[in-house]
Design a protein around this motif. Structure first.
Motif, PDB file in Angstrom:
ATOM      1  N   VAL A 184       0.844  -1.206   0.000  1.00  0.00           N
ATOM      2  CA  VAL A 184       0.000   0.000   0.000  1.00  0.00           C
ATOM      3  C   VAL A 184       0.877   1.252   0.000  1.00  0.00           C
ATOM      4  O   VAL A 184       2.004   1.219   0.480  1.00  0.00           O
ATOM      5  CB  VAL A 184      -0.934   0.068   1.237  1.00  0.00           C
ATOM      6  N   LEU A 185       0.350   2.329  -0.520  1.00  0.00           N
ATOM      7  CA  LEU A 185       1.084   3.588  -0.465  1.00  0.00           C
ATOM      8  C   LEU A 185       1.071   4.097   0.984  1.00  0.00           C
ATOM      9  O   LEU A 185       0.197   3.715   1.764  1.00  0.00           O
ATOM     10  CB  LEU A 185       0.439   4.621  -1.393  1.00  0.00           C
ATOM     11  N   PRO A 186       2.030   4.956   1.333  1.00  0.00           N
ATOM     12  CA  PRO A 186       2.092   5.438   2.717  1.00  0.00           C
ATOM     13  C   PRO A 186       0.756   5.999   3.183  1.00  0.00           C
ATOM     14  O   PRO A 186       0.125   6.793   2.483  1.00  0.00           O
ATOM     15  CB  PRO A 186       3.160   6.525   2.652  1.00  0.00           C
ATOM     16  N   GLN A 187       0.355   5.549   4.351  1.00  0.00           N
ATOM     17  CA  GLN A 187      -0.889   6.031   4.961  1.00  0.00           C
ATOM     18  C   GLN A 187      -0.543   7.255   5.807  1.00  0.00           C
ATOM     19  O   GLN A 187       0.616   7.573   6.009  1.00  0.00           O
ATOM     20  CB  GLN A 187      -1.486   4.933   5.838  1.00  0.00           C
ATOM     21  N   GLY A 188      -1.546   7.914   6.320  1.00  0.00           N
ATOM     22  CA  GLY A 188      -1.280   9.048   7.205  1.00  0.00           C
ATOM     23  C   GLY A 188      -0.927  10.294   6.427  1.00  0.00           C
ATOM     24  O   GLY A 188      -0.792  10.274   5.196  1.00  0.00           O
ATOM     25  N   ALA A 189      -0.788  11.377   7.172  1.00  0.00           N
ATOM     26  CA  ALA A 189      -0.558  12.678   6.528  1.00  0.00           C
ATOM     27  C   ALA A 189       0.918  12.855   6.195  1.00  0.00           C
ATOM     28  O   ALA A 189       1.780  12.383   6.923  1.00  0.00           O
ATOM     29  CB  ALA A 189      -1.003  13.781   7.481  1.00  0.00           C
ATOM     30  N   PRO A 219       5.341  13.550  11.378  1.00  0.00           N
ATOM     31  CA  PRO A 219       6.037  12.364  10.870  1.00  0.00           C
ATOM     32  C   PRO A 219       7.200  12.746   9.950  1.00  0.00           C
ATOM     33  O   PRO A 219       7.319  13.910   9.555  1.00  0.00           O
ATOM     34  CB  PRO A 219       4.944  11.663  10.071  1.00  0.00           C
ATOM     35  N   ARG A 229       9.083  12.048   6.336  1.00  0.00           N
ATOM     36  CA  ARG A 229       9.252  11.423   5.020  1.00  0.00           C
ATOM     37  C   ARG A 229      10.409  12.152   4.371  1.00  0.00           C
ATOM     38  O   ARG A 229      10.241  13.264   3.881  1.00  0.00           O
ATOM     39  CB  ARG A 229       7.996  11.540   4.153  1.00  0.00           C
ATOM     40  N   ASP A 249       6.505   7.078  11.241  1.00  0.00           N
ATOM     41  CA  ASP A 249       5.190   7.551  11.676  1.00  0.00           C
ATOM     42  C   ASP A 249       4.649   6.494  12.638  1.00  0.00           C
ATOM     43  O   ASP A 249       5.308   5.494  12.890  1.00  0.00           O
ATOM     44  CB  ASP A 249       4.266   7.712  10.454  1.00  0.00           C
ATOM     45  N   MET A 301      10.939   6.906   6.188  1.00  0.00           N
ATOM     46  CA  MET A 301       9.584   7.274   6.608  1.00  0.00           C
ATOM     47  C   MET A 301       9.374   6.778   8.026  1.00  0.00           C
ATOM     48  O   MET A 301       9.605   5.611   8.319  1.00  0.00           O
ATOM     49  CB  MET A 301       8.544   6.644   5.680  1.00  0.00           C
ATOM     50  N   ALA A 357       4.078  -3.290   4.518  1.00  0.00           N
ATOM     51  CA  ALA A 357       3.218  -3.095   3.354  1.00  0.00           C
ATOM     52  C   ALA A 357       3.429  -1.704   2.750  1.00  0.00           C
ATOM     53  O   ALA A 357       3.433  -1.535   1.524  1.00  0.00           O
ATOM     54  CB  ALA A 357       1.753  -3.284   3.744  1.00  0.00           C
ATOM     55  N   GLU A 358       3.646  -0.700   3.594  1.00  0.00           N
ATOM     56  CA  GLU A 358       3.867   0.659   3.076  1.00  0.00           C
ATOM     57  C   GLU A 358       5.239   0.794   2.424  1.00  0.00           C
ATOM     58  O   GLU A 358       5.410   1.540   1.463  1.00  0.00           O
ATOM     59  CB  GLU A 358       3.706   1.684   4.212  1.00  0.00           C
ATOM     60  N   GLY A 407       4.690  -0.682  -0.920  1.00  0.00           N
ATOM     61  CA  GLY A 407       3.922   0.233  -1.767  1.00  0.00           C
ATOM     62  C   GLY A 407       4.776   1.387  -2.276  1.00  0.00           C
ATOM     63  O   GLY A 407       4.705   1.776  -3.442  1.00  0.00           O
ATOM     64  N   THR A 408       5.606   1.915  -1.395  1.00  0.00           N
ATOM     65  CA  THR A 408       6.451   3.060  -1.758  1.00  0.00           C
ATOM     66  C   THR A 408       7.468   2.667  -2.828  1.00  0.00           C
ATOM     67  O   THR A 408       7.655   3.374  -3.826  1.00  0.00           O
ATOM     68  CB  THR A 408       7.191   3.581  -0.505  1.00  0.00           C
TER      69      THR A 408
END
Lengths: 816, 355
Positions: free
Chosen positions: A495-500, B195, B197, B226, B224, B232-233, B236-237
């Motif tokens: 998944v793409l990064p969640q959150g702001a 956070p 990034r 947070d 990243m 999973a992220e 995805g990235t």
């Protein structure tokens, strides 16, 4: 580090139906990366065992013979040059269609029925190196004698005769997992990734000697470098070649068969991942082994027949008199087993990984054993490996245990254990895995899960680490890795990064550096990108003091020793290098320089150099570079100006200028670049002294700018000037003035004459025929415009007359 | 007067037919229509006429003038057309001549690659920053969970800064040329803005120089952090990057690997562009890849010890990081066959001007 692993060998300890391809894929995805898988059968197509029936002389060549060879189906004539060819010998025959490597060199060649020096030859009798067994024992110039390796009948395929229906994997083992750098370790991982069954049982060590006792005293003086040292004496040994199965195993593992005792140690190294060493008992002076640091300057003759000078950082295994091995790195030349050895001391030990690594790097002496030890091995491995060595020696070298098993260890082993919270694993994986599934994975890898008995949190566990993982498992999060990898990273969602996203903005200097690079490149300048380090000589040649630059303690080469304090030396070297091929060039570099600070990291400052080299005429190049800077300033809202007064220390971005050197810049062809009353750079012709110092043929113009100083003032500058309502009148004026009359003064004087002078442009400068020496003809274009009306020609004429008069008065100008 | 006008008109209409070129036509125009031409001459009589006659004559004179002008325009256009035709026949370009190159410069390949990488991550909200190249051991190693005796901290692998005959030592340990962009991880955490990034692209240094290693090279470091960041992220990235940088048809996969500062650690593979991820077939195995996959670079979940070093609570925050070679990634994409990677930094203009 890589290991060559036979799948058949792995399967001695792993019950699985996985095909070699499946095994390789699963292992790569969940454990260790399989870099290649070689099916041996493919390499031995059309290769059979032959029996030499009769040897005849070759009619045309003294060194060659004709071997009548029984290949089962037929007896064929084969031309052969093997120095050890004998009648009755069992040989390796490659038939037409087989692929071999001639004399072990070059690419594989497919054999055809052929004639060699006028005699027919059906196929070829091969040397080991011609069929991929470079390390198999063989006399020089000889062919591979299979007589003692197989008793297969003539015509039997090599695959069957050598029992090599096998796949050899080349596997990359990560440095934290030396336990997997072995057949047993791979079988264990293989069981976890394929779901197969891992079958491995340790052998017990003998409790007492079986024959008359040979005394041996072991003293470990430096326990920190050798936390465990085990040894046993075995007597009644017959040293000789290993049996065929052992030789083949060793060969397929990439080792060279030496003799049965050495081969046993290599087999166990490969199978158990625990290096062993065998000494000839008779060669140990004083019936003792002392594990100690070497004395400074102590000499050691290693197995590679080289003498090494040691220091007290090196750990040696010594007898009463001298080092007999470099602990964990290499044995000694004159203390190992040889044909006449009858009594052997087996060493099984654990050495400090750091000491082994530093010793190997320091002496430039590397070995399979050192490679493993420097990754960190368990203190629990030596006992298991030693038991296996005793068992094998009894089986194949006829020995009996002739001492107690000596075991010197620094401390008792206690298994590690860490807290384990399954929910942490789930959070990291982003997958809802059941506790039981997690436990199962851990247990398959040899971990033991225990409830902590914590009433408040029933899902809080403790996991006990098996000894072979004692070095790489360091905390709770390591369990998450074990579980996630066996579950399969490829099975996790994406998944793409969640959150702001963050609310910060990036470093603005990077934005402006990129902006400047783009502008320079689109304006015709090519970007240079040099090393950050230069040589001491580079700095000195540019008049910079190397003592005021950051110096590397351990440079790789003598030409890259100091961090550059200026981009200039690199630039000049690059121009020197390029001038042979390209006579002219426009280049820039925008990079950091490194300025030392007391007891602190250096200041990293961004500097910009823009250069035109290979010049025949300096003036136009100067104007181009100046124009470039002006354009950059205009577009980024900088109010730059240029000032003629350049002295040798005026450039502030450059520190450490050595004394006694002349000015960097041509005194009459350079200017300081000024921003906010501060010098931010220099533009000009490099003084010929430095041009010569770098061997540059033709003049060059350089702008050197302290980018760090101008960048904070840069901004997107958009200024709107309304389009004029009334037309302008343009008049051209050519005047002859003194060479040193500056354009700015001329233009200033012209503008002073009337408010309707809108602009003064320079469009030509001429020197030469018709113009007196020391003078120049300046062609100007004067634009006149009134804001409120259309100018009359008469008005324009009046203004130009006034201009001419003023120029005559002030500059003694001659109007042309 | 009317007669004179009619005569003038007829004369003009016949004369205009004989005109052969633009100059003749212009002469004719001046002769009849010019300020001192024939028409003007006749018109001089106008004021002397009686008022009613003057009005009639006036309008008639205008008709004549219009007729002459029309005839003139037609003649003019037709002459112009003939002229254009004949010019077109002699005007000719050799369109096979080489085009004139605009005078443009060239950005270095590494600059180009950095820009491209940065643009992709910017779309995911990653922020470009720069951290020091000359760095404390604290940030380059110690805070990254690397033990004191780790091989990377040996003099054989990493450049150390000198202080006289010794290694320079300061308040945060020894001083090194950072061997990776991971030194930015704890520095970024110390800024205290959550956070995170971050993309940190910078020069790195290792004591290696051969055809596939330059002692100075570049890495881009992604970080990243947070609450509840998962593997999973990370997938995805990196998938987003791979598709944007290499092409929409490319797939990635993660394999286990080992780095000290991440746990778990991964090696990222990408499907091969040559065999399209098939690995080739029985007859021709793909020579570029292994089984359809190429190694792209390393990544992992930030190790709890690294988070702690950055004053973050690993029970509250998690994160991922990756640090890849700019040069290698660029060459993988462009299919550039630069036999010796050090060519990039030799500054031979014959090389630089190719890009």
């Amino acid at each position: 580090m890589n290991i060559l692993a036979s799948y058949n060998w792995i399967k001695e300890y792993l019950k699985t139906d996985a095909t070699p391809a499946d095994f390789a894929r699963e292992l790569s995805l969940k454990s260790m990366s399989v870099e290649s898988a070689t099916q041996l059968a493919d390499s031995f197509k059309k290769m059979v065992v032959g029996v030499v029936k009769e040897i005849k002389a070759h009619p045309n060549a003294d060194r060659l013979k004709i071997a009548l060879t029984d290949i089962g189906s037929d007896t064929v004539e084969t031309v052969c040059g093997g120095t050890n060819l004998k009648e009755g010998m069992r040989v390796f025959v490659a038939l037409p269609g087989a692929k071999v490597r001639w004399h072990g060199e070059g690419d594989l060649v497919e054999l055809a029925e052929t004639e060699i020096r006028g005699a027919k030859s059906f196929g070829m009798i091969c040397a080991p190196s011609e069929v991929g067994f470079e390390k198999a024992p063989c006399v020089p110039g000889g062919i591979w004698d299979l007589t003692n390796i197989t008793d297969a009948k003539a015509g039997t395929s090599i695959e069957d005769a050598l029992n090599i229906d096998d796949t050899i994997f080349d596997i990359e083992i990560t440095t934290n997992r030396p336990d997997a750098m072995s057949i047993i370790g791979l079988a264990r991982e293989g069981a976890a990734v394929t779901g197969g069954e891992f079958n491995f049982e340790t052998i017990d060590l003998p409790q007492e000697a079986e024959s008359p006792v040979f005394p041996l005293r072991v003293t470990v003086k430096d326990e920190d470098l050798c936390p465990r040292y085990m040894a046993v004496v075995m007597d009644g040994i017959k040293v000789g070649p290993s049996p065929a199965w052992l030789q083949m195993k060793i060969l397929l593992a990439g080792h060279r068969p030496i003799n049965n005792i050495v081969d046993i140690t290599n087999l166990i190294l490969h199978e158990y991942g625990q290096p062993l060493h065998a000494f000839d008992y008779e060669k140990l002076e004083g019936e003792e082994i002392i594990v100690r640091r070497a004395k400074n300057g102590e000499k050691f003759l290693a197995l590679d027949e080289k003498e090494y000078e040691l220091n007290s950082d090196n750990l040696v295994i010594a007898d009463k008199k001298r080092p007999v091995a470099l602990g964990g790195v290499m044995g000694g030349q004159d203390s190992g087993t040889w044909d006449g050895t009858t009594t052997v001391v087996f060493e099984a030990a654990t050495f400090d990984p750091v000491s082994v690594r530093r010793t190997a790097r320091g002496l430039n002496l590397f070995s399979d054993s050192q490679l493993l030890f420097e990754k960190g091995l368990s203190t629990e491995s030596p006992a298991i490996a030693l038991a296996r060595a005793i068992q094998l020696t009894r089986e194949i070298a006829g020995g009996k245990v002739a001492s107690a098993v000596i075991d010197e260890r620094a401390q008792e082993y206690k298994p590690k254990s860490f807290r384990f919270r399954p929910h942490k694993v789930r959070e990291l994986m982003g997958v809802n895995l059941e506790e039981n599934e997690m436990f199962e994975i851990l247990e398959r890898l040899g971990f033991t899960v225990e409830a902590t008995g914590e009433v408040s949190d029933p899902s809080d566990y403790s996991v006990i680490v098996p000894f072979w993982r004692g070095n790489d498992i360091e905390s709770e999060v390591d369990f998450a890795e074990e579980i996630a990898r066996i579950y399969g990273y490829h099975n996790l969602p994406s998944v793409l990064p969640q959150g702001a996203p963050p609310s910060t903005i990036g470093d603005q200097d990077l934005v402006w550096e990129k902006w400047a690079k783009d502008l320079l490149a689109t304006s015709g300048y090519t970007e240079l990108f040099g090393y950050s380090f230069v040589s001491q000589d580079d700095l000195s040649r540019y008049g910079l003091d190397p003592d005021k630059a950051i110096r590397l303690h351990n440079p790789l080469t003598s030409d890259l020793t100091h961090m550059r304090t200026s981009l200039m030396p690199s630039l000049l070297k690059d121009i020197k290098m390029n001038q042979g091929e390209l006579t002219q060039g426009s280049v820039f570099e925008l990079a950091r320089i490194y300025l030392p600070r007391e007891k602190d990291l250096p200041e990293e400052r961004t500097q910009l150099t823009i250069a035109e080299f290979g010049l025949i005429e300096v003036e136009p190049a100067f104007l181009r570079v100046k124009g470039m800077i002006e354009e950059m300033a205009k577009k980024s809202g900088l109010r730059l100006s240029f000032d003629r007064s350049v002295d040798s220390s005026s450039f502030q971005g450059e520190v450490g200028r050595g004394s006694g050197k002349g000015a960097h810049w041509h005194p009459n062809r350079s200017a300081r670049i000024i921003l906010n009353d501060e010098s931010v750079g220099v533009i000009g012709q490099l003084s010929s002294e430095y041009q010569d110092a770098f061997g540059i043929d033709r003049p060059l113009v350089v702008a050197q700018i302290d980018f760090q100083k101008i960048q904070p003032w840069m901004h997107v500058a958009r200024r709107y000037v309304p389009i004029a309502d009334y037309p302008a009148i343009t008049r051209d004026l050519a005047i002859v003035v003194d060479e040193k009359a500056e354009f700015e003064s001329l233009a200033g004087t012209i503008k002073e004459q009337s408010s309707i002078v809108e602009s003064v442009d320079l469009f030509d400068i001429y020197r030469g025929t018709g113009i007196p020496e020391g003078k120049k003809s300046v062609a100007l274009s004067i634009t006149l415009r009134a804001p409120d009306r259309t100018l009359s020609h008469e008005h324009a004429d009046d203004v130009i007359s006034a201009v001419e008069k003023a120029l005559k008065e002030k500059f003694s100008a001659v109007i042309r | 007067m009317k007669k004179e006008l009619e005569q003038l008109r007829d004369e003009f209409l016949s004369a205009v037919k004989d005109v052969a070129d633009a100059a003749g036509l212009e002469d004719l125009r001046v002769e009849y229509l010019g300020r001192k031409g024939k028409l003007a001459g006749i018109m001089k009589q106008l004021p002397s006429l009686a008022e009613d006659l003057r009005k009639d004559m006036g309008s008639f004179a205008n008709e004549v003038k219009a007729a002459i002008e029309t005839a003139f325009t037609e003649a003019h256009d037709s002459l112009h057309e003939i002229d254009r035709e004949s010019r077109r026949e002699v005007e000719w370009l050799d369109i096979t001549m080489p085009g004139t190159q605009p005078k443009t410069g060239h950005l270095h390949l590494v600059t180009q690659a950095i820009e491209e990488v940065n643009n992709i991550f910017a779309r995911l909200g990653f922020v470009l920053v720069r951290h020091p190249e000359v760095e404390w051991d604290l940030y380059a190693f110690e805070s990254l969970n690397m033990p004191k005796d780790h091989p990377a901290r040996d003099e054989w692998e990493t450049f150390f800064i000198a202080d006289g005959e010794k290694q320079m030592v300061g308040e945060n340990g020894k001083v090194v040329l950072t061997p990776h962009t991971s030194n930015g991880q704890v520095r970024e955490m110390e800024k205290g803005n959550m956070p995170i990034r971050m993309i940190n692209i910078n020069k790195c240094y290792r004591r290696q120089s051969d055809v596939s290693h330059a002692p100075m090279f570049h890495q881009f470091e992604g970080l990243m952090i947070d609450k509840n960041v998962t593997i999973a992220e990370l997938k995805g990235t990196i998938d987003f990057f791979a598709k944007n940088f290499f092409g929409a048809d490319r797939e990635i996969r993660l394999r286990p690997f080992h780095f000290r500062f991440t746990e778990p650690s991964f090696e990222i593979d990408i499907t091969c562009d040559v065999c399209k991820g098939t690995g080739g077939d029985e007859s021709a195995v793909c020579r570029l890849c292994k089984d359809g996959w190429l190694e792209l670079g390393g990544a992992g979940m930030v190790h709890p010890n690294v988070l702690k070093a950055g004053n973050l609570d690993p029970d509250e925050y998690t994160g991922f990081a990756f640090g890849w070679g700019v040069e290698r990634t660029m060459m993988m994409k462009a299919g550039l066959n630069i036999a010796d990677i050090r060519t990039l930094y030799r500054n031979d203009l014959r090389f630089l001007r190719q890009f």
